[in-house]
Structure formats: structure tokens, C-alpha cells
Design an enzyme around this catalytic site. Sequence first.
Site, PDB file in Angstrom:
ATOM      1  N   GLU A   1       0.797  -1.128   0.111  1.00 32.77           N
ATOM      2  CA  GLU A   1      -0.051  -0.194   0.003  1.00 32.77           C
ATOM      3  C   GLU A   1       1.068   1.155  -0.106  1.00 32.77           C
ATOM      4  O   GLU A   1       0.567   2.292  -0.429  1.00 32.77           O
ATOM      5  CB  GLU A   1      -0.775   0.013   1.347  1.00 32.77           C
ATOM      6  CG  GLU A   1      -1.902  -1.026   0.990  1.00 32.77           C
ATOM      7  CD  GLU A   1      -2.884  -1.233   2.264  1.00 32.77           C
ATOM      8  OE1 GLU A   1      -4.005  -0.448   2.100  1.00 32.77           O
ATOM      9  OE2 GLU A   1      -2.565  -1.875   3.109  1.00 32.77           O
TER      10      GLU A   1
ATOM     11  N   GLU B   1      -4.526  -9.055   3.640  1.00 37.33           N
ATOM     12  CA  GLU B   1      -5.269  -8.854   4.582  1.00 37.33           C
ATOM     13  C   GLU B   1      -6.601  -9.547   5.009  1.00 37.33           C
ATOM     14  O   GLU B   1      -6.844  -9.776   6.114  1.00 37.33           O
ATOM     15  CB  GLU B   1      -5.652  -7.254   4.819  1.00 37.33           C
ATOM     16  CG  GLU B   1      -4.355  -6.294   5.029  1.00 37.33           C
ATOM     17  CD  GLU B   1      -3.949  -5.709   3.760  1.00 37.33           C
ATOM     18  OE1 GLU B   1      -2.810  -4.999   3.807  1.00 37.33           O
ATOM     19  OE2 GLU B   1      -4.169  -6.601   2.659  1.00 37.33           O
TER      20      GLU B   1
END
Length: 789
Positions: free
Chosen positions: A116, A136
Site C-alpha cells: 500500500e 489482509e
Amino acid sequence: MAKKNGVTMDVGEDGVAVITISNPPVNSLSSSILSEWNEKLQEANRRSDVKAIVLTGKGGVFSGGFDLNIFQKVHKTGDMSLMPDISFDVVGTLMEDSRKPIVAAVEGVALGGGFELALASHARVAAPKAQLSLPELTLGLIPGFGGTQRLPRLVGLAKAIDMILLSKSISSEEGHKLGLIDALVPPGELLSTSRKWALDIALGRKPFLRSLYRTDKIGSLSEARAILKNARQLAKKIAPNMPQHHVCIDVIEEGIIHGGYSGILKEGEVFKQLIPSDTVKALVHVYFAQRAISKVPNVTDVGLKPRHMKKVAVIGGGLMGSGIATALLLSNIRVVIKEINSEYLLKGIKSVEANLNSLVSRGKMTQDKAGEAFSLLKGVLDYTEFKDVDMVIEAVIENIELKQNIFKEIEEVCPPHCILASNTSTIDLNVIGEKTNSKDRIVGAHFFSPAHIMTLLEIVRTENTSPRVILDLMALGKTIKKVPVVVGNCIGFTVNRTFFPYAQAAHMLVNLGVDLFRVDSVITSFGLPLGPFMLGDLAGHGIAIATKDIYDKAFGDRMFRSPLTELLLKSGRNGKINGRGYYIYQKGRKPKPDPSVLSVVEESRRLTNIMPGGKVRKKRCYQTQVVLLFGNVSFVLVLQPITVTDKEIVEMILFPVVNEACRVLDEGVVIRASDLDVASVLGMSFPSYRGGVLFWADTVGPKYIYERLKRLSETYGDFFKPSKYLEEMAMRGMLLVKESEAHPGCIEVSVSSRRPGDQMATHRLQVTSTCETSDEGTNDGATRAVPNG
């Protein structure tokens, strides 16, 4: 002296500030790392001598993502303030709106939060074969550093959803084709190219692209809504009991409709809401539990180095033997398969070849690689090739005398260093090896079927097994991509022992009048991939018959005896093996419930004759109708099926499993309670999002389980009688996982052994141990398990 870990910034003469994350082994993003990164980024934007910024990681790794230890601390303390509260500042404002361009120099891995950060940069330059992923959701979370908003804008909505919902990784090469990676360069040129790219953006020679503003790859609103609709249908299919997939789609939709910044704000809110959820707690528990199994006191902490296995012999080329051989061949280990005659040997070799071809047809390996693996296999009918093997794995039928003779023979023909292993699923290893003089070399290597696919490997040690043998087998397990769990020696070991009440409880319910297909449906709705009756079909009902006497002898006081399996086999139903069991199996089609099996079920109910209210008759009555005579008048009493809710079905099937798990703990069969959770997830496909059988029991409450089992035992007998260990935990208000673990800094290790009819001998000792947690990826265990016994 420079700090070992942290974030550094070096400004070159070209005006490029190189900000480097250093937190070995994978440069994970701890609270302190994120805080330092925040400070360095602000400093770089303030300094007049900095024109552009390059973000990279030390040691050939960009970043393995957010430090999961933080989640563990939050779950233990309940203190959400331990979570860093700077994610939006870093990836929302500071990076996106930085006045100076940021280029991510990606190498090795960029996972989760690390990926990210790269997405939030204004360009990405990568070395070949870098791994890019947002995993995630495998931990019950959603991306929390802007990934739900930026990835769709950089690779397209459909591809982003595919990557996020399924936690799929892509290579930097694929990322380059998608336009996610701006340049692909050799590792030696990564930093220099990234510096030049950043300067070119600063000087206007390359575009200054802020990803949250991009819409060119999103498509029209109607197209986006159609993709999101399909995504929701996929989420219902793959994650019916988990919230993160569904809320993740909502967050993505928020950004598409209301803009990227709005999406990031919602992402942050949802991320924090998920952290204390039961799903996240369970998945984080499994993550750390799977890493803890590599710590075995007096084995992994005494300075021993594992020996390399070059050649392994497998005795028996049946379903398990051929599967084990395949697993070894896939890791470039030479294999010798021994059989008793040419016909069986040819079948075993063809089974190995079929396993490899199946992997090729599914795109798991190339035909050339399959050919190379198959070339390492040799079939034999005698022990000539055993003179230089490093290990023998016996995988014949569950016959004590046969196994004893084999072990006596291989002890004589194999070299002194050779490990003598058995794949037995039920028989005491001391009994198997009692005719040998090499009891220190005898160990259990219990694979699960299909052995080349299932990841669990139970390493079964006796009180005589040497630490060297255990360490070598642990190393071999990792080499062949298994998850080795070291357990003690008892009937059924860990998984099969813990779950032997599973099928018996289901049989009790059916004999009480509950529909068997409803039982399977309820259990699959709970989260197991197969209900007990379909599992029996897939394993083959002959296995249950073959092992019944062994379990009956060991655990007869708490067995429920039902004639259903014998009646099923008598009617010609052996499950998937011959196309008919409780279900009908046809190639290329999903199994279908077989209504005609109900006549077999009715016969079982008649023979079992469980009274209404659950009391089992002292004397069997072989009629489902009881005739009462009063003078010249007769009355017929028809036994009625019991009425149970879905919740009661789950409790009646799984609470006995928890009860047996408590006995396994009490007898010291496992080192840690969490080892049993890992084994249940990987060996029986107990849902990982429930944390394993014991973690789930703690969420339900040991006291509730104890009280429920006590009431059930009063109605249905000793099958449900609570164990002493469960009673003690319940009365003391203790949790099964946490309270059965040793004191911090110590590990309680138990080595257990038991011969049929003897009491369990348990040896406990305390050893100091330092627990380290790696930042490697995780396996969610979502694979179908069919125990081979």
C-alpha cells in the site's frame, strides 16, 4: 553507532532523498517504523535541498507489511490505543498530496501495508520477480493504508477485486503488464533508475500521477456496479461466515461513488472496527500458532543441525504411499517405492504418475517438471535399494503384525543413521517397534490424504525417539512444504484422536431420528467443508471398520456404537470409492443425496433402539414399535424422532470433540494447546476463522460447554460425559488455550506414551525458551481434509 532497525534518509547530490525502511527480516511496519517514516517524509518535504523522494527497503526486501504483533497485543490487552493512528495522514495526505514526487523502489516482497505504501507513491520501479499482494482478508481484515482505493485505480476494478478478495499475489512482471509497475529493471539498477525517475517527475519530464484522482481504469458507474454485484455473489460463496469480504466491497464502492478520499476515510473506520472482531482474533491466533510449532523444547534449542534427506524409501504404493512419494518427488528427493508383487508395484507407480499429471492439468507445474520429478522414482520388490536410504516411511495397511515384521526387516538392511518412520494413523508406535533394537530411530510420520496436497504432517514421538530424528523429520516436512506438528504417542495421535467422536456423535443424532443430510448441511454451514457423512463417504467406510476395534479397546467407555456403517457396507455402499454411500458420486458432477439410503438408516435405528428422551435400553428391542398389552387390549407405542435446533446439532457433534481435545491436552499429547488448533485447521479443515477447535471452544465458553455436556450425558449416557480437565477449567473460569500454555518465557512440554490397556504416562518439564515471530506469509488452511484413518 547507527541504529540496527528504523528509518533512515540520505539526500544525494542529485537532490533525491532516499528513505530506507530497516526492520529485519522483512521490514515490517511497526508503530515506531511508521512514526519514523512519517517524520522523514515531512522532513523531506520541508528541506529545500530535496527535489524528490525514493522509498525503499533494506536487504533486498521492500516491506512485508504491517507488524502483526501489534494486533496480538491489542487482543491481549483490549487497548485499541496501541494501534498507530497515522495511517490516513501517511497514505492519505502526506504521500498523495506530497509536493515532491515519491517513487517506490520495490524488490523482494511488497505485501499488505508495504504494498500500500508503494501504491500511494507517484510511481513504482521494481526488480524482477518481486511479489505484490494485499493478503489482509486472510487475517479477517481489509487493507487499511489505502489499498481498497488505489489498487482499483491502478489495475482496474475487476482485477483489484480479484486480488483483494482472494488475496492473490502477482509478480512485478505481471504488475508491469497491468501498468501498476512503471519500470522493470535489474536489482543492481533499481535505486539509480528510481532516483532518475523521481527527478524526471520533479522536473516535469514524466507525469506527476496521484492515484486517488485517477478514474481511467474504473470504467463507468454502471460497469462498476455490475462488477461489484458479481463480487458480492463471490463473497457469499467463498466467505459466508466472514464479514471482511462483504465490508471490503462496501468500502471499495464508497470510493467509486464518493471519491477516493471518502473511500480512504471509510476504509480506516472499517479497519479499526474489524480489529477486535472474533474473526480477526481467531485468524491472528492461527497465524501465530502456526509459527509457534517450529519451537520444540529440547529439539530445536539444543544446537542440532538437521541432516539433508537425499533418498527416502516408501513401503506400500497404495493411496497414502503413492501420495507420500509424490510429495517427496515434488521437492527433488529420490524415492524408492517397495511393494509385495509386480502388480501392486505397477499400480503404485501409475498412481504417482497420475498425481503428477493431475498437477500439470491444473496448471500447478509444467510437463517438463513433472517428468523430472517422475525420473527420481524407482520401484522395487526387495530391500536391495535400502542400503543407502536416509529414511524409510512405512505406509501399509493397519495390521500390527505386518508392521512389526517390516520394522524388524528394515532395521537390519538400512544404514545406522536411517530414520524408521510409520504412517500409521492409529497404532501405538511402541507396539510397532517392540521387536527392534533401534527405538531411538522410530518415529511417526502421519500424513493426511491426499498426502501430496494436504499440508499437515503429524510427527509422532515416543519417549525413546531421539531429538535428532525429530529435528530431521521437521526439516524434511518443511522441505516438502508441509506444516509439521510434533505430538505424543497415543491411539489416533492428535487429529484422529480428537475427532473420533465427530462421526459417532453424528451417528447418534441420526439414530435418534435426525435427518443425516440435515446434519451435514448444518456442519458445513458452521464452516467445515464436509459434514461427517460425506467425509465418511470420501474417506471410504472400510477405514472406519478397520480402526473401530482399536478405538473401542482404547476408549470403549465413551464410544457410541452404531451398526450404521456395517449396514452401509453390507448394502454395497463404500462411499466415493464405488460411487455410492450416503451420497451418489458420478464423475464430473457434484455428489447428490441418495434417498434410497434411508432404508439402511431405518434399519440402524431399529437395531440401535434409542428410546425417546435419549435413554439407551439396557436390553435391545429390535422393533421401532413397542406393543403394550393391558388385558385383551394392545397399544402400539411408536418411537418419535427427537426435535433439535441447528445450534443443538452443532453442539452435540462438536462439543464431544472439544471434550476429547481436553483429554489430549491433559495427557500432554501436544506441546501447546495452540498446536492442537493448528492441527485441527490443517488436518480436519476446522474453520480457520474460528481459530481452531480449542480457540473456538474458548469463544463459546468452557463453562457453557461443560454444563451442556453434563446435561447431554444425563440424557444420552457417558458418550457426552465431561472430562475431568474440562470440568476443572470450567469450575476455575479458565480458558483452554491461554491457561494450558506455559508461563511466559517457558514452554511446558509433555512426552506421552501409552500401550493398549495401560494408563497414559506423561512426563512434564519446564524449559526456558524465547519465542520469535516471523513475518512470513500465512496459510489460511482452507483445504479439504480427509483423514486416512
